[in-house]
Design a protein around this motif. Sequence first.
Motif, PDB file in Angstrom:
ATOM      1  N   LEU A 198      -2.060 -17.154  27.194  1.00  0.00           N
ATOM      2  CA  LEU A 198      -1.371 -17.589  26.059  1.00  0.00           C
ATOM      3  C   LEU A 198      -1.844 -16.735  24.621  1.00  0.00           C
ATOM      4  O   LEU A 198      -1.198 -16.921  23.625  1.00  0.00           O
ATOM      5  CB  LEU A 198      -1.474 -19.205  25.948  1.00  0.00           C
ATOM      6  N   ASN A 199      -3.098 -16.075  24.881  1.00  0.00           N
ATOM      7  CA  ASN A 199      -3.519 -15.421  23.946  1.00  0.00           C
ATOM      8  C   ASN A 199      -2.640 -14.678  23.016  1.00  0.00           C
ATOM      9  O   ASN A 199      -2.622 -14.878  21.718  1.00  0.00           O
ATOM     10  CB  ASN A 199      -4.904 -14.709  24.131  1.00  0.00           C
ATOM     11  N   LYS A 200      -2.015 -13.702  23.492  1.00  0.00           N
ATOM     12  CA  LYS A 200      -1.172 -12.606  22.862  1.00  0.00           C
ATOM     13  C   LYS A 200      -0.054 -13.331  22.227  1.00  0.00           C
ATOM     14  O   LYS A 200       0.468 -13.165  21.180  1.00  0.00           O
ATOM     15  CB  LYS A 200      -0.610 -11.543  23.903  1.00  0.00           C
ATOM     16  N   PHE A 201       0.536 -14.335  22.889  1.00  0.00           N
ATOM     17  CA  PHE A 201       1.686 -15.255  22.521  1.00  0.00           C
ATOM     18  C   PHE A 201       1.575 -15.715  21.203  1.00  0.00           C
ATOM     19  O   PHE A 201       2.187 -16.000  20.264  1.00  0.00           O
ATOM     20  CB  PHE A 201       2.149 -16.034  23.569  1.00  0.00           C
ATOM     21  N   ILE A 202       0.386 -16.618  21.108  1.00  0.00           N
ATOM     22  CA  ILE A 202       0.122 -17.557  20.066  1.00  0.00           C
ATOM     23  C   ILE A 202      -0.247 -16.620  18.960  1.00  0.00           C
ATOM     24  O   ILE A 202       0.176 -16.863  17.726  1.00  0.00           O
ATOM     25  CB  ILE A 202      -1.516 -18.269  20.444  1.00  0.00           C
ATOM     26  N   LYS A 203      -1.044 -15.439  19.268  1.00  0.00           N
ATOM     27  CA  LYS A 203      -1.292 -14.477  18.081  1.00  0.00           C
ATOM     28  C   LYS A 203       0.058 -13.789  17.332  1.00  0.00           C
ATOM     29  O   LYS A 203       0.096 -13.614  16.350  1.00  0.00           O
ATOM     30  CB  LYS A 203      -2.592 -13.304  18.499  1.00  0.00           C
ATOM     31  N   LYS A 204       0.841 -13.597  18.450  1.00  0.00           N
ATOM     32  CA  LYS A 204       2.063 -12.631  17.865  1.00  0.00           C
ATOM     33  C   LYS A 204       2.957 -13.865  17.197  1.00  0.00           C
ATOM     34  O   LYS A 204       3.562 -13.568  16.196  1.00  0.00           O
ATOM     35  CB  LYS A 204       2.799 -12.258  18.949  1.00  0.00           C
ATOM     36  N   TYR A 205       3.463 -14.971  17.618  1.00  0.00           N
ATOM     37  CA  TYR A 205       4.210 -15.908  17.208  1.00  0.00           C
ATOM     38  C   TYR A 205       3.746 -17.029  16.373  1.00  0.00           C
ATOM     39  O   TYR A 205       4.433 -17.847  15.789  1.00  0.00           O
ATOM     40  CB  TYR A 205       5.065 -16.405  18.192  1.00  0.00           C
ATOM     41  N   SER A 206       2.583 -17.341  16.263  1.00  0.00           N
ATOM     42  CA  SER A 206       1.764 -18.595  15.711  1.00  0.00           C
ATOM     43  C   SER A 206       2.775 -19.881  15.725  1.00  0.00           C
ATOM     44  O   SER A 206       3.027 -20.717  15.067  1.00  0.00           O
ATOM     45  CB  SER A 206       1.780 -18.200  14.004  1.00  0.00           C
ATOM     46  N   PRO A 207       2.824 -20.369  17.249  1.00  0.00           N
ATOM     47  CA  PRO A 207       3.509 -21.595  17.209  1.00  0.00           C
ATOM     48  C   PRO A 207       2.477 -22.575  17.231  1.00  0.00           C
ATOM     49  O   PRO A 207       1.469 -22.507  17.092  1.00  0.00           O
ATOM     50  CB  PRO A 207       3.885 -21.513  18.740  1.00  0.00           C
ATOM     51  N   LEU A 208       3.216 -23.706  16.606  1.00  0.00           N
ATOM     52  CA  LEU A 208       2.279 -25.148  16.370  1.00  0.00           C
ATOM     53  C   LEU A 208       1.482 -25.431  17.875  1.00  0.00           C
ATOM     54  O   LEU A 208       2.160 -25.629  18.698  1.00  0.00           O
ATOM     55  CB  LEU A 208       3.137 -26.160  15.853  1.00  0.00           C
ATOM     56  N   SER A 209       0.281 -25.258  17.748  1.00  0.00           N
ATOM     57  CA  SER A 209      -0.627 -25.337  19.052  1.00  0.00           C
ATOM     58  C   SER A 209      -1.870 -26.392  18.882  1.00  0.00           C
ATOM     59  O   SER A 209      -2.372 -26.362  17.782  1.00  0.00           O
ATOM     60  CB  SER A 209      -1.222 -24.240  19.385  1.00  0.00           C
ATOM     61  N   ILE A 210      -2.150 -27.083  19.863  1.00  0.00           N
ATOM     62  CA  ILE A 210      -3.263 -27.916  20.241  1.00  0.00           C
ATOM     63  C   ILE A 210      -4.001 -27.099  21.170  1.00  0.00           C
ATOM     64  O   ILE A 210      -3.613 -27.316  22.411  1.00  0.00           O
ATOM     65  CB  ILE A 210      -3.133 -29.152  20.407  1.00  0.00           C
ATOM     66  N   LEU A 211      -5.278 -26.581  20.734  1.00  0.00           N
ATOM     67  CA  LEU A 211      -6.065 -25.828  21.883  1.00  0.00           C
ATOM     68  C   LEU A 211      -7.167 -26.934  22.042  1.00  0.00           C
ATOM     69  O   LEU A 211      -8.012 -27.431  21.220  1.00  0.00           O
ATOM     70  CB  LEU A 211      -6.563 -24.487  21.358  1.00  0.00           C
ATOM     71  N   VAL A 212      -7.499 -27.327  23.367  1.00  0.00           N
ATOM     72  CA  VAL A 212      -8.526 -28.230  23.797  1.00  0.00           C
ATOM     73  C   VAL A 212      -9.689 -27.628  24.594  1.00  0.00           C
ATOM     74  O   VAL A 212      -9.420 -27.143  25.709  1.00  0.00           O
ATOM     75  CB  VAL A 212      -7.802 -29.500  24.635  1.00  0.00           C
ATOM     76  N   GLU A 213     -10.890 -27.830  24.126  1.00  0.00           N
ATOM     77  CA  GLU A 213     -12.019 -27.473  24.808  1.00  0.00           C
ATOM     78  C   GLU A 213     -13.050 -28.308  24.595  1.00  0.00           C
ATOM     79  O   GLU A 213     -13.608 -28.524  23.512  1.00  0.00           O
ATOM     80  CB  GLU A 213     -12.288 -25.872  24.297  1.00  0.00           C
ATOM     81  N   PRO A 214     -13.741 -28.768  25.679  1.00  0.00           N
ATOM     82  CA  PRO A 214     -14.670 -29.827  25.498  1.00  0.00           C
ATOM     83  C   PRO A 214     -16.314 -29.272  25.247  1.00  0.00           C
ATOM     84  O   PRO A 214     -17.188 -29.793  24.666  1.00  0.00           O
ATOM     85  CB  PRO A 214     -14.841 -30.665  26.904  1.00  0.00           C
ATOM     86  N   ILE A 215     -16.502 -27.989  25.828  1.00  0.00           N
ATOM     87  CA  ILE A 215     -17.721 -27.409  25.856  1.00  0.00           C
ATOM     88  C   ILE A 215     -18.310 -26.837  24.567  1.00  0.00           C
ATOM     89  O   ILE A 215     -17.288 -26.131  23.907  1.00  0.00           O
ATOM     90  CB  ILE A 215     -18.029 -26.131  26.833  1.00  0.00           C
ATOM     91  N   LYS A 216     -19.090 -26.997  23.714  1.00  0.00           N
ATOM     92  CA  LYS A 216     -19.390 -27.033  22.386  1.00  0.00           C
ATOM     93  C   LYS A 216     -19.354 -25.577  22.168  1.00  0.00           C
ATOM     94  O   LYS A 216     -18.726 -24.635  21.184  1.00  0.00           O
ATOM     95  CB  LYS A 216     -20.602 -27.608  22.006  1.00  0.00           C
ATOM     96  N   LYS A 217     -20.232 -24.586  22.739  1.00  0.00           N
ATOM     97  CA  LYS A 217     -20.369 -22.997  22.414  1.00  0.00           C
ATOM     98  C   LYS A 217     -18.756 -22.354  22.766  1.00  0.00           C
ATOM     99  O   LYS A 217     -18.444 -21.663  21.933  1.00  0.00           O
ATOM    100  CB  LYS A 217     -21.378 -22.471  23.688  1.00  0.00           C
ATOM    101  N   ASP A 218     -18.129 -22.921  23.856  1.00  0.00           N
ATOM    102  CA  ASP A 218     -16.949 -22.155  24.170  1.00  0.00           C
ATOM    103  C   ASP A 218     -15.854 -22.799  22.903  1.00  0.00           C
ATOM    104  O   ASP A 218     -14.901 -21.905  22.784  1.00  0.00           O
ATOM    105  CB  ASP A 218     -16.341 -22.627  25.567  1.00  0.00           C
ATOM    106  N   PHE A 219     -16.077 -23.845  22.714  1.00  0.00           N
ATOM    107  CA  PHE A 219     -15.252 -24.414  21.457  1.00  0.00           C
ATOM    108  C   PHE A 219     -15.388 -23.477  20.146  1.00  0.00           C
ATOM    109  O   PHE A 219     -14.496 -23.384  19.468  1.00  0.00           O
ATOM    110  CB  PHE A 219     -15.604 -25.916  21.235  1.00  0.00           C
ATOM    111  N   ILE A 220     -16.671 -23.245  19.970  1.00  0.00           N
ATOM    112  CA  ILE A 220     -17.036 -22.490  18.554  1.00  0.00           C
ATOM    113  C   ILE A 220     -16.394 -21.011  18.919  1.00  0.00           C
ATOM    114  O   ILE A 220     -15.783 -20.579  17.706  1.00  0.00           O
ATOM    115  CB  ILE A 220     -18.549 -22.328  18.460  1.00  0.00           C
ATOM    116  N   ASP A 221     -16.448 -20.418  20.038  1.00  0.00           N
ATOM    117  CA  ASP A 221     -15.906 -19.129  20.416  1.00  0.00           C
ATOM    118  C   ASP A 221     -14.368 -19.344  20.172  1.00  0.00           C
ATOM    119  O   ASP A 221     -13.631 -18.491  20.029  1.00  0.00           O
ATOM    120  CB  ASP A 221     -16.395 -18.741  21.647  1.00  0.00           C
ATOM    121  N   LEU A 222     -13.731 -20.215  20.799  1.00  0.00           N
ATOM    122  CA  LEU A 222     -12.191 -20.540  20.462  1.00  0.00           C
ATOM    123  C   LEU A 222     -12.002 -20.586  19.142  1.00  0.00           C
ATOM    124  O   LEU A 222     -10.998 -19.870  18.738  1.00  0.00           O
ATOM    125  CB  LEU A 222     -12.084 -21.892  21.246  1.00  0.00           C
TER     126      LEU A 222
END
Length: 197
Positions: A12-36
Motif C-alpha cells: 500500500l505504500n506507493k498507493f498511499i503516497k501517490k493518491y493520499s486516500p483517507l487512511s488509518i494505519l495501525v501499528e502496536p510496536i512503539k519503535k515501528d510506530f515511530i518509523d511508520l
Amino acid sequence: IGSNDGKRFDPLNKFIKKYSPLSILVEPIKKDFIDLKDNYKDQKNIFFENSAISVNDSINYLYKVNDTKLKFYDEHIKGITSFEIKHLIKHGVSKSHIIKEPVNSISIDELLSKHSLNQLDLLMVDTEGYDGEIVIEFLSKLFFRPIIIFEYIHINHETFKKLVKLLKLKKFNFYKIDENVICFPNEFENTKKYLSQ
C-alpha cells in the motif's frame, strides 16, 4: 492493520503516497510506530493508531525480536511480531532473542468509531496469525462492506474454517493470491477482472 514501518513488504505504500486516500494505519510496536509516522510525515489524510486490534481485550502484549538482535536475521524477521512466542520460534528466532512488549489494545469497532468513519473501501490485515479473529469480529459487528485483504497462512485451522463460513454467509467472493486472501462483496460485479489487472 499491522502496518509495521509502512515500507517493508508493504503493497500500500506507493498507493498511499501517490493518491493520499483517507487512511488509518495501525501499528502496536512503539519503535515501528515511530518509523511508520516518519515514513508518512509528508502525507495528508492519515490517522495513526499505536494499538493492537484485539477481540475482547485479549491482547495486551506482543512478542518481538529484541532490536539489538535483529542484526542476526534478515529483513523479514522484523515483521513477524506476534501474540504467540511459538510463531517467532517457528521462523528460526532464538528464544533468547525474543522479548515481550506491552501494547495498547482497541477493538476494530472502537477504532472505526474513534475516527468517525462512515465509509470503508479497503480493510487490509497482516497480524501474523491473529488476522482471522480480527476479520471475524469485523464481519460480525460492523455494517461496512469493503474489499478485505488478509494474510491467511498463519491463521489457526478452526478459525480459518469459521472465517470462510462467515465470508460465504456475508456474501463475499474470495480468492487466494500468494499468502493473502482477497475478498470482494458480491455486489462488486466482475470481481475477477480486478484480479487480472
